[in-house]
Motif scaffolding. Structure first.
Motif, PDB file in Angstrom:
ATOM      1  N   ASP A 184     -25.558 -47.699 -15.180  1.00  0.00           N
ATOM      2  CA  ASP A 184     -26.369 -47.433 -16.367  1.00  0.00           C
ATOM      3  C   ASP A 184     -26.914 -48.726 -16.977  1.00  0.00           C
ATOM      4  N   TYR A 228     -28.992 -38.052 -24.143  1.00  0.00           N
ATOM      5  CA  TYR A 228     -29.723 -37.207 -23.203  1.00  0.00           C
ATOM      6  C   TYR A 228     -30.171 -35.929 -23.907  1.00  0.00           C
ATOM      7  N   ASP A 232     -31.449 -31.011 -20.229  1.00  0.00           N
ATOM      8  CA  ASP A 232     -31.670 -31.727 -18.964  1.00  0.00           C
ATOM      9  C   ASP A 232     -31.039 -33.104 -19.092  1.00  0.00           C
ATOM     10  N   LYS A 233     -29.813 -33.259 -18.569  1.00  0.00           N
ATOM     11  CA  LYS A 233     -29.066 -34.500 -18.739  1.00  0.00           C
ATOM     12  C   LYS A 233     -29.621 -35.662 -17.919  1.00  0.00           C
ATOM     13  N   LYS A 234     -30.630 -35.378 -17.087  1.00  0.00           N
ATOM     14  CA  LYS A 234     -31.300 -36.467 -16.374  1.00  0.00           C
ATOM     15  C   LYS A 234     -32.385 -37.098 -17.252  1.00  0.00           C
ATOM     16  N   ASN A 235     -32.706 -36.433 -18.354  1.00  0.00           N
ATOM     17  CA  ASN A 235     -33.762 -36.900 -19.240  1.00  0.00           C
ATOM     18  C   ASN A 235     -33.155 -37.766 -20.345  1.00  0.00           C
TER      19      ASN A 235
END
Length: 274
Positions: A184, A228, A232-235
């Motif tokens: 990260d 996030y 949508d935890k990828k966003n």
């Protein structure tokens, strides 16, 4: 009688932890990170008055052939004890005078020092008497007492700030806290580089961020807060870096995308860091 001496890490950290109102730029880990990135030598000093520690100062030194060398002291010296405004100014200036004498002994003639001082006529005349010029590089920072309750801290914030924070907290978001050793941090560095290019400012280098992230110490902690979209935890909506150094923590980096601004991400991340 004032005396200046170089100290090791153990001695420095003991004084730093017990000092009044420490700052990130005077921490041992910051000195190591900065010295490694820009290849300056780092020396830590304690200033004594009749054997009692009154201040500490971390200095970056670079030797220049035939000229001796130059030295920088960022946001120092740090005083050990809390005192009134006039006494604080006088003690800080006396500590600086002792450092200037020490720098001369080490053949360091180009000096840049940014002390934690208000600009007054007295301090202006002091620096002028030592041949130092005011470069007008002023800075300001706020300090929040984290020993009081969250409710009191919140009530002391501006009404508009509380309003946006409350709006952001009501939205469906998800926050994670990471240390400085995961992937990260690389994402943070990439996004920060884009932000630097977009806003056209130099900021902090990649190497410096990594060095700070990998800093080590019992009173040092690099924390990366990531928000996030819960759908949508990828966003990623935003990222924030807070570093704890001694008894103080500093908000270092904040990044928020367009969607994050709509969701008041920066307010929510700052409150979580607090």
């Amino acid at each position: 009688m004032y005396q200046v001496k170089e100290v090791n890490e153990e001695y420095w950290n003991k004084c730093y932890l017990n000092s009044h109102k420490s700052n990130l730029l005077q921490s041992w880990q910051y000195g190591n990170a900065k010295g490694g990135c820009v290849r300056w030598n780092v020396i830590r000093f304690v200033i004594l008055n009749n054997g009692l520690e009154i201040a500490i100062a971390q200095a970056f030194i670079k030797k220049i052939p035939f000229l001796g060398g130059w030295v920088r002291v960022n946001r120092g010296p740090i005083l050990m004890n809390k005192m009134g405004k006039e006494e604080y100014e006088l003690t800080t200036l006396r500590a600086i005078a002792s450092l200037l004498i020490e720098f001369q002994k080490k053949n360091l003639w180009l000096i840049k020092i940014t002390p934690e001082l208000d600009q007054t006529k007295f301090s202006h005349e002091f620096f002028k008497s030592y041949g130092l010029k005011n470069l007008k590089t002023t800075y300001q920072s706020g300090l929040i007492d984290l020993t009081i309750s969250e409710d009191v801290i919140l009530s002391n914030l501006k009404k508009k700030w509380r309003y946006y924070l409350n709006k952001g907290r009501k939205l469906e978001v998800f926050i994670e806290i990471k240390d400085g050793y995961g992937k990260d941090v690389e994402v943070l560095i990439d996004e920060y580089a884009k932000f630097q290019k977009q806003k056209n400012f130099s900021g902090i280098t990649k190497e410096m961020i990594l060095s700070l992230a990998h800093g080590f110490g019992s009173h040092w902690k690099f924390s990366l807060f990531i928000e996030y979209d819960s759908q949508d935890k990828k966003n990623v909506l935003g990222m924030l870096v807070s570093i704890r150094h001694g008894k103080t923590a500093t908000y270092l980096i904040g990044l928020t995308g367009n969607l994050g601004r709509e969701k008041y991400t920066n307010y929510v991340l700052l409150w979580n860091a607090i």
